[in-house]
Enzyme design. Sequence first.
Site, PDB file in Angstrom:
ATOM      1  N   HIS A 117     -83.862 -44.015-105.158  1.00  0.00           N
ATOM      2  CA  HIS A 117     -83.075 -43.114-106.023  1.00  0.00           C
ATOM      3  C   HIS A 117     -83.764 -41.749-106.183  1.00  0.00           C
ATOM      4  O   HIS A 117     -83.721 -41.139-107.245  1.00  0.00           O
ATOM      5  CB  HIS A 117     -82.845 -43.732-107.409  1.00  0.00           C
ATOM      6  CG  HIS A 117     -82.012 -44.984-107.401  1.00  0.00           C
ATOM      7  ND1 HIS A 117     -80.658 -44.993-107.619  1.00  0.00           N
ATOM      8  CD2 HIS A 117     -82.353 -46.273-107.189  1.00  0.00           C
ATOM      9  CE1 HIS A 117     -80.205 -46.238-107.552  1.00  0.00           C
ATOM     10  NE2 HIS A 117     -81.213 -47.035-107.285  1.00  0.00           N
ATOM     11  N   ASN A 176     -75.591 -49.018-111.544  1.00  0.00           N
ATOM     12  CA  ASN A 176     -75.100 -48.430-110.295  1.00  0.00           C
ATOM     13  C   ASN A 176     -73.591 -48.231-110.389  1.00  0.00           C
ATOM     14  O   ASN A 176     -72.967 -48.654-111.364  1.00  0.00           O
ATOM     15  CB  ASN A 176     -75.399 -49.368-109.116  1.00  0.00           C
ATOM     16  CG  ASN A 176     -76.840 -49.251-108.618  1.00  0.00           C
ATOM     17  OD1 ASN A 176     -77.512 -48.250-108.850  1.00  0.00           O
ATOM     18  ND2 ASN A 176     -77.298 -50.278-107.930  1.00  0.00           N
TER      19      ASN A 176
HETATM   20 FE1  HDD Z   1     -83.837 -49.926-109.416  1.00  0.00          FE
HETATM   21  C1  HDD Z   1     -84.816 -46.722-109.793  1.00  0.00           C
HETATM   22  C2  HDD Z   1     -80.656 -49.081-110.376  1.00  0.00           C
HETATM   23  C3  HDD Z   1     -82.748 -53.109-108.665  1.00  0.00           C
HETATM   24  C4  HDD Z   1     -86.990 -50.844-108.848  1.00  0.00           C
HETATM   25  N1  HDD Z   1     -82.910 -48.229-109.953  1.00  0.00           N
HETATM   26  C5  HDD Z   1     -83.496 -47.003-110.060  1.00  0.00           C
HETATM   27  C6  HDD Z   1     -82.534 -46.049-110.501  1.00  0.00           C
HETATM   28  C7  HDD Z   1     -81.359 -46.707-110.664  1.00  0.00           C
HETATM   29  C8  HDD Z   1     -81.607 -48.085-110.325  1.00  0.00           C
HETATM   30  C9  HDD Z   1     -80.044 -46.132-111.111  1.00  0.00           C
HETATM   31  C10 HDD Z   1     -82.786 -44.568-110.687  1.00  0.00           C
HETATM   32  C11 HDD Z   1     -83.044 -44.224-112.109  1.00  0.00           C
HETATM   33  C12 HDD Z   1     -83.190 -42.729-112.246  1.00  0.00           C
HETATM   34  O1  HDD Z   1     -82.169 -42.034-112.103  1.00  0.00           O
HETATM   35  O2  HDD Z   1     -84.304 -42.266-112.436  1.00  0.00           O
HETATM   36  N2  HDD Z   1     -82.051 -50.877-109.425  1.00  0.00           N
HETATM   37  C13 HDD Z   1     -80.896 -50.391-109.963  1.00  0.00           C
HETATM   38  C14 HDD Z   1     -79.916 -51.457-110.055  1.00  0.00           C
HETATM   39  C15 HDD Z   1     -80.500 -52.582-109.559  1.00  0.00           C
HETATM   40  C16 HDD Z   1     -81.842 -52.220-109.182  1.00  0.00           C
HETATM   41  C17 HDD Z   1     -78.522 -51.296-110.609  1.00  0.00           C
HETATM   42  C18 HDD Z   1     -79.945 -53.954-109.437  1.00  0.00           C
HETATM   43  C19 HDD Z   1     -79.051 -54.442-110.205  1.00  0.00           C
HETATM   44  N3  HDD Z   1     -84.698 -51.642-108.822  1.00  0.00           N
HETATM   45  C20 HDD Z   1     -84.090 -52.853-108.596  1.00  0.00           C
HETATM   46  C21 HDD Z   1     -85.088 -53.858-108.314  1.00  0.00           C
HETATM   47  C22 HDD Z   1     -86.304 -53.217-108.380  1.00  0.00           C
HETATM   48  C23 HDD Z   1     -86.026 -51.832-108.695  1.00  0.00           C
HETATM   49  C24 HDD Z   1     -84.808 -55.309-108.022  1.00  0.00           C
HETATM   50  C25 HDD Z   1     -87.687 -53.737-108.178  1.00  0.00           C
HETATM   51  C26 HDD Z   1     -88.061 -54.954-108.232  1.00  0.00           C
HETATM   52  N4  HDD Z   1     -85.583 -48.933-109.264  1.00  0.00           N
HETATM   53  C27 HDD Z   1     -86.775 -49.545-109.091  1.00  0.00           C
HETATM   54  C28 HDD Z   1     -87.946 -48.597-109.219  1.00  0.00           C
HETATM   55  C29 HDD Z   1     -87.234 -47.238-109.491  1.00  0.00           C
HETATM   56  C30 HDD Z   1     -85.774 -47.635-109.496  1.00  0.00           C
HETATM   57  C31 HDD Z   1     -88.891 -48.640-108.088  1.00  0.00           C
HETATM   58  C32 HDD Z   1     -87.576 -46.125-108.553  1.00  0.00           C
HETATM   59  C33 HDD Z   1     -87.740 -44.901-109.385  1.00  0.00           C
HETATM   60  C34 HDD Z   1     -87.679 -45.361-110.736  1.00  0.00           C
HETATM   61  O3  HDD Z   1     -87.564 -46.722-110.750  1.00  0.00           O
HETATM   62  O4  HDD Z   1     -87.718 -44.657-111.708  1.00  0.00           O
HETATM   63  O5  HDD Z   1     -88.759 -48.983-110.267  1.00  0.00           O
END
Ligand code: HDD
Length: 682
Positions: free
Chosen positions: A71, A144
């Site tokens: 993202h 999402n």
């Molecule tokens: Fe995630 C970012 C949504 C599964 C680990 N995720 C991130 C963002 C969104 C989502 C909208 C961006 C937030 C922003 O605008 O800063 N992610 C989801 C949804 C998931 C999902 C709807 C499943 C239902 N994500 C998911 C899993 C993991 C992550 C299973 C890790 C085990 N997501 C992350 C992260 C991020 C992230 C690595 C990357 C940047 C951040 O967090 O801020 O922690």
Amino acid sequence: MKKTELDKGGPSHQTTDDRDQTMTTAQGGPIADGQNSLTAGPRGPVLLEDHILREKIFHFDHERIPERVVHARGYGVHGTFELTKAIPELSCADIFQREGEKTPVFTRFSTVAGSAGSPDLARDVRGFAVKFYTQEGNWDLVGNNIPVFFIQDAIKFPDLIHSVKPAPDRGFPQAQSAHDNFWDFISLTPEATHMTLWAMSDRAIPRSLRFMEGFGVHTFRLVNAEGKSHYVKFHWKPRQGLQSVVWNEALKINGMDPDFHRRDMWDSIDAGDYPQWDLGIQVFDDEFADSFDFDILDATKLIPEEDVPVQIIGTMTLNNNVENFFAETEQVAFCTQNIVRGIDFTNDPLLQGRNFSYLDTQTKRLGGPNFTHIPINAPKCPMRHFQQDGHMAMHNPKGRVNYEPNSWSEDAGPRENPDVGFNSYPENVAGEKQRTRSETFADHYSQARQFYISQTDTERDHIAAAYTFELSKVEREEIRLRMLSHLMNVHDDLASAVAKGLGITDMPKAATPAREPIDVAPSDALSILKNGPNSFAGRKLGIFICDGADADLISALESAFKEEGAMTEIIAPHIQGAKLSDGSVKPADEKIDGGPSVVYDAVAIVLSDDMAKSVAAMKPAKDFLSDAYAHAKFIGFTNAAQPLFDAAGLSGKSDEGLIELNNADAFVKSCRALRYWDRMKG
Ligand code: HDD
């Protein structure tokens, strides 16, 4: 020594006598010259003592922070959430108590796979993350625009993301899933089948961030003041209605305007056309959960709105662009574990893994544990705790006491409060430690099929075309065949359309399902086209004009579309505009090759007899028309557009989407259908 113009860096060099506007160093020292380094003589070496140069370059060298690991490409906007239906019987969350109360929010939309500079119209899931600054702390709903996910367990997330991101050896492809690694992983992960149906649908190429739904995805809990819990799924319903583009259009938009989505959001808020979403909840209990065909803890499944209706409880209005992109959009730190009293987690294994991941990632990205001190992340309610120190600490405990329990009576610092504090829902849990996936998570195809059969024919065609496109980019045949073996379990029509598109004549054996699929009824809520807005509000008409074009018609179009709540833009052969039939000069917003029809929702071609032939000879004018036609747009035209139709290879074409411009109001009415899809049939 007196400075010459050259010393000052040329005539554009600006100085000020106003003390308030005087540029300073980061230490506050006024700067006399920020354009010339301190040297020994005019051609001599730069002196190490130049603290102005040192500080300026040092800071520049440290401007970047790591982009988000997923993202990375996103756009944030401020707004408010207004509660329209209080739900104290369901939740004691402060934000859900008082109807009419407004809570500030910050919402960041994003794509998943691309880097921060990638184009907006990549085929991808869109992030829809909302930070509510409630009076009892920040609540982050990090969702999402698709209600399900690729995987059921967070332990697979690094593999999923590695597979979609650029390959480690070659560093490409960027912001695309159309490649071997992604489809290799997906074809070996049957639980992803449902999500890829969504990702191959038009949901993954939205026309605007304003025209998409949002979903909290997981099942959460709402807990009331008596401690009673209900399950909940969160939904965002755009008041603007749903709309997507077609794939060929997306590819062209990416070239013409890689910032298409963020520009659209900025422009509409700047114009006072504030996008709104209703917050909906699907509430259910254990009885429903036990009778449901799928596990409510499985994030690859949704609960059809026909089974559990969505109740609207509030409205989010996004009405304020950021003042600084880095400070707000880049530094905002969403964490799924940021919940408030009255909302709680469930045992969804994906959610539980996320709760670990987000805090971890923010610490790395923002450089330490004090990212909550950055204004965009700080709560807007009082906060008192004994956390202290660390990099960039801005709020440390005051006074002598920084621990608990303590026996100081005055200035003892904050105390726990069981009456208003967060209490986890006391769910009864027991079991052996094990690494297994519950049997109840094993049906990977039934809801994928439900999604497919809920779509209109047009949408089904788009899904098949998207699979065909993506799998055609896959080099290894066995991956294509393995994917097909899953699609055969979804729907024969889909599998055979994709096989035909790929040129596969010998169908593989269908994949063996972990659990036999069941029949599920179609759900109209899953289709975009069945839920169109029947309005052109918030959309944009491109009016292509030339010298001699009918001034009255142009102004009638502008007022009719304004009345509808839509925007209009003028496109002309020259940016200086065109001299109209009444002698007035109409300035252009875009020159024809800078304003292709792909960036408009409908087009009007208002030409004059005198200029008709020369306009028809312009290549970008031909593309303007032929693309609008190919993308099933409504096209209004005057008689003088005939030579352009001929030049674009559209002689003799006629359908209900090609409308002679006699009446601007009638044209607006037709445009409310957004696209004339019948043109794409056959
Ligand atoms: Fe995630 C970012 C949504 C599964 C680990 N995720 C991130 C963002 C969104 C989502 C909208 C961006 C937030 C922003 O605008 O800063 N992610 C989801 C949804 C998931 C999902 C709807 C499943 C239902 N994500 C998911 C899993 C993991 C992550 C299973 C890790 C085990 N997501 C992350 C992260 C991020 C992230 C690595 C990357 C940047 C951040 O967090 O801020 O922690």
